[in-house]
Design an enzyme around this catalytic site. Structure first.
Site, PDB file in Angstrom:
ATOM      1  N   ARG A  45      13.845  -8.732 -10.684  1.00 37.49           N
ATOM      2  CA  ARG A  45      15.069  -9.531 -10.590  1.00 37.49           C
ATOM      3  C   ARG A  45      15.388  -9.713  -9.116  1.00 37.49           C
ATOM      4  NH1 ARG A  45      19.794  -6.896  -9.937  1.00 37.49           N
ATOM      5  NH2 ARG A  45      19.480  -5.025 -11.150  1.00 37.49           N
TER       6      ARG A  45
ATOM      7  N   TYR B 141      22.378  -0.594  -3.928  1.00 41.23           N
ATOM      8  CA  TYR B 141      21.453   0.387  -4.510  1.00 41.23           C
ATOM      9  C   TYR B 141      19.977   0.016  -4.369  1.00 41.23           C
ATOM     10  CZ  TYR B 141      21.907  -2.923  -8.441  1.00 41.23           C
ATOM     11  OH  TYR B 141      21.935  -4.052  -9.228  1.00 41.23           O
TER      12      TYR B 141
ATOM     13  N   HIS C  73      22.354  -8.036 -10.511  1.00 39.67           N
ATOM     14  CA  HIS C  73      22.301  -7.910 -11.975  1.00 39.67           C
ATOM     15  C   HIS C  73      23.095  -9.047 -12.632  1.00 39.67           C
ATOM     16  CE1 HIS C  73      22.514  -6.295 -15.990  1.00 39.67           C
ATOM     17  NE2 HIS C  73      23.834  -6.323 -15.930  1.00 39.67           N
TER      18      HIS C  73
HETATM   19  C1  LIG Z   1      24.999  -1.715 -25.937  1.00 43.43           C
HETATM   20  C2  LIG Z   1      25.285  -1.992 -24.493  1.00 43.43           C
HETATM   21  N1  LIG Z   1      25.415  -0.963 -23.642  1.00 43.43           N
HETATM   22  C3  LIG Z   1      25.673  -1.187 -22.335  1.00 43.43           C
HETATM   23  C4  LIG Z   1      25.824  -2.456 -21.876  1.00 43.43           C
HETATM   24  C5  LIG Z   1      26.099  -2.743 -20.392  1.00 43.43           C
HETATM   25  N2  LIG Z   1      24.908  -3.301 -19.785  1.00 43.43           N
HETATM   26  C6  LIG Z   1      24.777  -4.626 -19.569  1.00 43.43           C
HETATM   27  S1  LIG Z   1      23.311  -5.019 -18.912  1.00 43.43           S
HETATM   28  C7  LIG Z   1      22.811  -3.411 -18.888  1.00 43.43           C
HETATM   29  C8  LIG Z   1      21.451  -3.040 -18.344  1.00 43.43           C
HETATM   30  C9  LIG Z   1      20.349  -3.672 -19.092  1.00 43.43           C
HETATM   31  O1  LIG Z   1      19.133  -3.439 -18.426  1.00 43.43           O
HETATM   32  P1  LIG Z   1      17.805  -4.057 -18.957  1.00 43.43           P
HETATM   33  O2  LIG Z   1      17.695  -3.821 -20.421  1.00 43.43           O
HETATM   34  O3  LIG Z   1      16.713  -3.550 -18.107  1.00 43.43           O
HETATM   35  O4  LIG Z   1      18.009  -5.623 -18.753  1.00 43.43           O
HETATM   36  P2  LIG Z   1      18.175  -6.442 -17.393  1.00 43.43           P
HETATM   37  O5  LIG Z   1      19.653  -6.630 -17.196  1.00 43.43           O
HETATM   38  O6  LIG Z   1      17.546  -5.681 -16.303  1.00 43.43           O
HETATM   39  O7  LIG Z   1      17.520  -7.748 -17.631  1.00 43.43           O
HETATM   40  C10 LIG Z   1      23.804  -2.581 -19.390  1.00 43.43           C
HETATM   41  C11 LIG Z   1      23.698  -1.126 -19.488  1.00 43.43           C
HETATM   42  C12 LIG Z   1      25.700  -3.518 -22.797  1.00 43.43           C
HETATM   43  N3  LIG Z   1      25.812  -4.800 -22.423  1.00 43.43           N
HETATM   44  N4  LIG Z   1      25.426  -3.262 -24.098  1.00 43.43           N
END
Ligand SMILES: Cc1ncc(C[n+]2csc(CCOP(=O)(O)OP(=O)(O)O)c2C)c(N)n1
Ligand SMILES: [Mg+2]
Length: 374
Positions: free
Chosen positions: A259, A272, A263
């Protein structure tokens, strides 16, 4: 009896187009044609412009939070093209807008979603897709269910579901993987491993060396691919799709990517991430390497690039106009889409919503004893 090995496994890594835009001819067979590569390059370029403008819309107060897709375009492009529009199902997360677009979802509706307009999630007739999922992991279960339903109904086709590296720590991920595996449902689990889950790096997310190996526990064919390489992503997805359609059950693909942006617009990744890491991955940018490849084949030049730039401006301008031009929703709308026939309670709430005094509605006068109904 001496101990014996009863199970052994390996994880393959596939890269066809390297960072310098050089194609590995031995693996190129069965992957994209040059025409398709050209088409995907243009799509990725427009997609990146869309992403940049979406970011600006948020910054200028015209849109809510937005998760940028920058750097991950090849995963969305290659896999999106490998799926059949109108036949297969796409069950997306939020970082594969181009896969949604290639499958028939209008870009302006994706903007509407992030503008807080639920009508952005109304899937057009004939498009087989679920609304993009922000709750991490929940949608993978839906993908397993859709795949199982297709199998029960004898429908031809496959389902692809997208999720991040972080999502594979969720129980829902394992539930979905197990169901799809036990039921041998035609589902492609596509992990966009961008190596970060907000501020949690891959090494802290899991002790596994690859995400792909998690599929071994479910006896699923699995592969890690260079997720910044449209040729590798396309080929792996096409193979997984063929397997699914021919009764071979689910498959797993880990697309290694990065990415390049924060985020979401609510994040500041500089807090970070090491800038050197970001710079190193910027050099592996899927757009740059695809352009190098096309130029080496005489299919691309500066003039074509300038024209594409102009075209992208126009297309994205129209997308924004379409998203911002829709009539605002009516407040009453949120009563209308939960049930085919609204319940009496909902009707009452809808009809009295605008009254400034609760006395207008006899049902709202005074406090009622618990369980007492009017
Ligand atoms: C069930 C749930 N827990 C926590 C969150 C908060 N949250 C949003 S994005 C994220 C990280 C996701 O990381 P990843 O699966 O690697 O996807 P990326 O954003 O890197 O594409 C979190 C913890 C959420 N949206 N849904
Ligand atoms: Mg991630």
């Amino acid at each position: 009896m001496p101990r014996e090995t009863i199970y052994e496994a390996k994880i393959e890594y596939l890269q066809i187009l390297n960072e310098d835009g050089v194609l590995d001819e031995s693996e190129a067979e069965g992957s994209l044609t040059d025409e398709q590569a050209l088409e995907l390059y243009e799509q990725m370029w427009i997609y990146r412009r869309f992403d940049e403008i979406a970011f600006k819309l948020q910054r200028s107060g015209r849109m809510g939070t937005y998760p940028q897709n920058k750097g991950q375009e090849a995963n969305a492009a290659g896999s999106g093209l490998a799926m059949q529009r109108g036949v297969d199902w796409v069950v997306p997360c939020y970082r594969e807008n181009l896969a949604m677009h290639l499958h028939g979802m209008p870009y302006h509706q994706i903007l509407m979603h992030w503008m807080g307009d639920e009508r952005g999630n109304m899937i057009p007739e004939g498009v087989k897709m679920t609304p993009l999922s922000v709750p991490i992991g929940t949608h993978m279960l839906h993908a397993a269910g859709i795949g199982w339903a297709m199998k029960l109904r004898g429908e031809s086709g496959a389902v692809i579901t997208y999720f991040g590296d972080g999502a594979t720590s969720e129980g829902d991920f394992h539930g979905a993987m197990n169901f799809a595996s036990v039921l041998q449902a035609p589902v492609i689990f596509f992990c966009q491993n961008n190596q970060w889950a907000i501020s949690v790096p891959f090494e802290q997310q899991m002790h596994s060396r690859t995400v792909a190996q998690k599929a071994l526990a479910y006896d699923m064919p699995t592969i890690r691919v260079d997720g910044n390489d449209i040729f590798a992503v396309y080929k792996a997805t096409k193979e997984a799709r063929e397997r699914a359609v021919n009764g071979g059950g689910p498959s797993f693909i880990e697309g290694m990517t990065y990415r390049l942006a924060d985020h979401t617009t609510a994040d500041d990744a500089r807090r970070y991430r090491d800038p050197a890491e970001v710079e190193a991955w910027a050099e592996k940018d899927p757009l740059i390497r695809t352009r190098k490849y096309l130029a080496s084949k005489g299919l691309w030049d500066d003039e074509k690039q300038a024209l594409l730039g102009e075209r992208a401006e126009k297309i994205v301008g129209e997308i924004v106009k379409a998203a911002e031009g829709v009539e605002p929703p009516r407040t009453e709308d949120f009563f209308d889409y939960m049930f085919a026939e609204p319940t009496p309670e909902l009707v009452e709430q809808r009809d009295t919503m605008r009254t400034s005094s609760i006395g207008v509605n006899p049902g709202q006068i005074g406090l009622r004893a618990q369980g007492e109904r009017v």
